[in-house]
Design an enzyme around this catalytic site. Structure first.
Site, short mmCIF file in Angstrom:
data_model
loop_
_atom_site.label_atom_id
_atom_site.label_comp_id
_atom_site.label_asym_id
_atom_site.label_seq_id
_atom_site.Cartn_x
_atom_site.Cartn_y
_atom_site.Cartn_z
N TYR A 139 13.04 -52.17 -3.74
CA TYR A 139 14.46 -51.94 -4.02
C TYR A 139 14.94 -52.93 -5.07
O TYR A 139 14.35 -53.99 -5.26
CB TYR A 139 15.32 -52.03 -2.75
CG TYR A 139 15.37 -53.40 -2.12
CD1 TYR A 139 14.43 -53.79 -1.18
CD2 TYR A 139 16.36 -54.31 -2.48
CE1 TYR A 139 14.47 -55.04 -0.61
CE2 TYR A 139 16.41 -55.57 -1.90
CZ TYR A 139 15.47 -55.92 -0.97
OH TYR A 139 15.50 -57.16 -0.41
N CYS A 140 15.98 -52.53 -5.79
CA CYS A 140 16.62 -53.41 -6.76
C CYS A 140 18.09 -53.02 -6.83
O CYS A 140 18.52 -52.16 -6.06
CB CYS A 140 15.94 -53.32 -8.12
SG CYS A 140 16.08 -51.70 -8.89
N THR A 141 18.84 -53.59 -7.71
CA THR A 141 20.28 -53.34 -7.75
C THR A 141 20.62 -51.87 -7.98
O THR A 141 21.30 -51.25 -7.18
CB THR A 141 20.95 -54.19 -8.84
OG1 THR A 141 20.57 -55.54 -8.64
CG2 THR A 141 22.46 -54.08 -8.79
#
Ligand code: ZN
Ligand code: ZN
Length: 127
Positions: free
Chosen positions: A9-11
């Protein structure tokens, strides 16, 4: 590790899209990602989700709260009081961000740069 399911996951969901492809190419069997990143996750689940605290953003907002009940989990680097706002180091040639509460941000001590001047900003790590 390559046999175990992995969630990336990331922003905003762009960087983990790239990472997932790289991981699959390197032999990871089950790679998942949070569609739309933490931004979408927070918008959809707000305080019912597993995300805690505000989300740091790479723009002038600096942090997003997903609900009015968002817990402040960051600690001011000077007084250890609760804070979620990163501020630019006041030394113009320094590109470090520091987590400071409003009161400590007003103290003269917060103007002193304690960062390593040889440390250069890695543009790959921003955004
Ligand atoms: Zn403080
Ligand atoms: Zn500094």
């Amino acid at each position: 590790m390559k046999e175990k399911p992995v969630v990336t996951y990331c922003t905003g969901g762009i960087r983990c899209e790239i990472l997932s492809v790289v991981m699959k190419n390197r032999g990871f069997k089950e790679v998942y990602q949070i569609d739309g990143g933490i931004v979408k996750y927070g918008e959809n689940f707000a305080e019912d989700g597993l995300w805690e605290g505000a989300l740091y953003t790479f723009d002038s907002r600096m942090a997003i709260d997903f609900s009015t009940k968002t817990k402040v989990i960051g600690e001011c680097e000077i007084c250890q009081g609760p804070s979620k706002i990163f501020r630019n180091c006041r030394t113009k040639t320094c590109h470090e961000l520091i987590l400071l509460c409003d009161s400590c941000n007003d103290l003269p001590a917060s103007t002193k740069c304690t960062h390593d001047p040889s440390k250069v900003r890695d543009s790959e790590m921003v955004g």
